[in-house]
Design a protein around this motif. Structure first.
Motif, short mmCIF file in Angstrom:
data_model
loop_
_atom_site.label_atom_id
_atom_site.label_comp_id
_atom_site.label_asym_id
_atom_site.label_seq_id
_atom_site.Cartn_x
_atom_site.Cartn_y
_atom_site.Cartn_z
N UNK A 36 0.81 -1.21 0.00
CA UNK A 36 0.00 0.00 0.00
C UNK A 36 0.84 1.25 0.00
N UNK A 37 0.15 2.37 0.10
CA UNK A 37 0.78 3.68 0.13
C UNK A 37 0.24 4.43 1.35
N UNK A 38 1.14 5.11 2.04
CA UNK A 38 0.78 5.84 3.25
C UNK A 38 1.20 7.29 3.09
N UNK A 60 9.15 7.76 -0.22
CA UNK A 60 9.19 8.41 -1.53
C UNK A 60 9.47 9.90 -1.43
N UNK A 61 8.84 10.54 -0.45
CA UNK A 61 9.04 11.98 -0.28
C UNK A 61 8.81 12.36 1.17
N UNK A 62 9.47 13.42 1.58
CA UNK A 62 9.32 13.91 2.94
C UNK A 62 10.44 13.42 3.84
N UNK A 63 10.28 13.72 5.12
CA UNK A 63 11.25 13.35 6.15
C UNK A 63 10.49 12.76 7.32
N UNK A 71 16.97 1.39 17.49
CA UNK A 71 17.63 2.37 16.63
C UNK A 71 16.67 3.48 16.23
N UNK A 72 17.11 4.72 16.44
CA UNK A 72 16.34 5.90 16.04
C UNK A 72 17.09 6.59 14.91
N UNK A 73 16.33 7.02 13.88
CA UNK A 73 16.98 7.67 12.75
C UNK A 73 15.99 8.57 12.03
N UNK A 74 16.47 9.71 11.56
CA UNK A 74 15.68 10.57 10.69
C UNK A 74 15.99 10.14 9.27
N UNK A 75 14.94 9.83 8.49
CA UNK A 75 15.16 9.40 7.11
C UNK A 75 14.48 10.38 6.16
N UNK A 76 15.02 10.45 4.95
CA UNK A 76 14.48 11.34 3.92
C UNK A 76 14.07 10.52 2.72
N UNK A 77 13.28 11.14 1.82
CA UNK A 77 12.84 10.48 0.61
C UNK A 77 14.01 9.80 -0.08
N UNK A 78 13.78 8.58 -0.58
CA UNK A 78 14.84 7.81 -1.22
C UNK A 78 15.48 6.80 -0.27
N UNK A 79 14.94 6.68 0.95
CA UNK A 79 15.47 5.73 1.93
C UNK A 79 14.48 4.58 2.09
N UNK A 80 15.04 3.39 2.26
CA UNK A 80 14.23 2.20 2.51
C UNK A 80 14.57 1.67 3.90
N UNK A 81 13.54 1.22 4.61
CA UNK A 81 13.81 0.59 5.90
C UNK A 81 13.05 -0.72 5.99
N UNK A 82 13.59 -1.59 6.83
CA UNK A 82 12.97 -2.90 7.04
C UNK A 82 12.74 -3.08 8.52
N UNK A 99 4.70 13.61 4.10
CA UNK A 99 5.58 12.49 3.77
C UNK A 99 4.73 11.41 3.12
N UNK A 100 5.35 10.64 2.23
CA UNK A 100 4.61 9.58 1.53
C UNK A 100 5.53 8.40 1.35
N UNK A 101 5.02 7.20 1.68
CA UNK A 101 5.81 6.00 1.49
C UNK A 101 4.96 4.84 1.02
#
Length: 117
Positions: A36-38, A60-63, A71-82, A99-101
């Motif tokens: 899906x898309x969030x 896809x976009x946003x932060x 683990x804590x992390x700030x991620x930006x568009x273009x990042x993948x997490x599992x 933000x959209x993912x």
């Protein structure tokens, strides 16, 4: 049903400011995948939770401020997490833009359990 017209899928607000569109699911004919898309408005969050299966997220976009396990992390568009199955994770949009993912699960029987912090 091999083709899904994404714009015809209705968004569901799961948390305040968090809208989810589930494109691939048991209801659309999938047997082993959910996708899906969030979209998350500024100030919105998905609280700490776990799933019975792993979740892959492509921002896809946003932060987003994320937590996966310890683990804590700030991620930006273009990042993948599992987020592995059973591992607590959360996402928060503390910025001033949406933000959209896209997320995917290797099952059509996905459960979400909120974790008290």
């Amino acid at each position: 049903m091999p083709f899904i017209t994404n714009r015809q899928v209705r968004a569901e607000e799961r948390f305040p400011g968090v809208k989810v569109k589930v494109y691939v699911s048991k209801e659309s004919g999938a047997q082993g995948t959910q996708m899906g898309e969030v979209s998350m408005n500024p100030g919105s969050q998905i609280p700490l939770h776990t799933h019975n299966v792993e979740e892959a997220i492509i921002l896809l976009e946003g932060t987003l401020e994320t937590v996966v396990g310890r683990e804590k992390k700030v991620i930006k568009g273009g990042t993948t997490l599992l987020a592995p199955a059973g591992v607590p994770h959360s996402l928060a949009n503390k910025g001033d833009k949406s933000a959209r993912f896209v997320n995917a699960f290797p099952s059509v029987s996905v459960t979400r359990t909120l974790v008290s912090s």
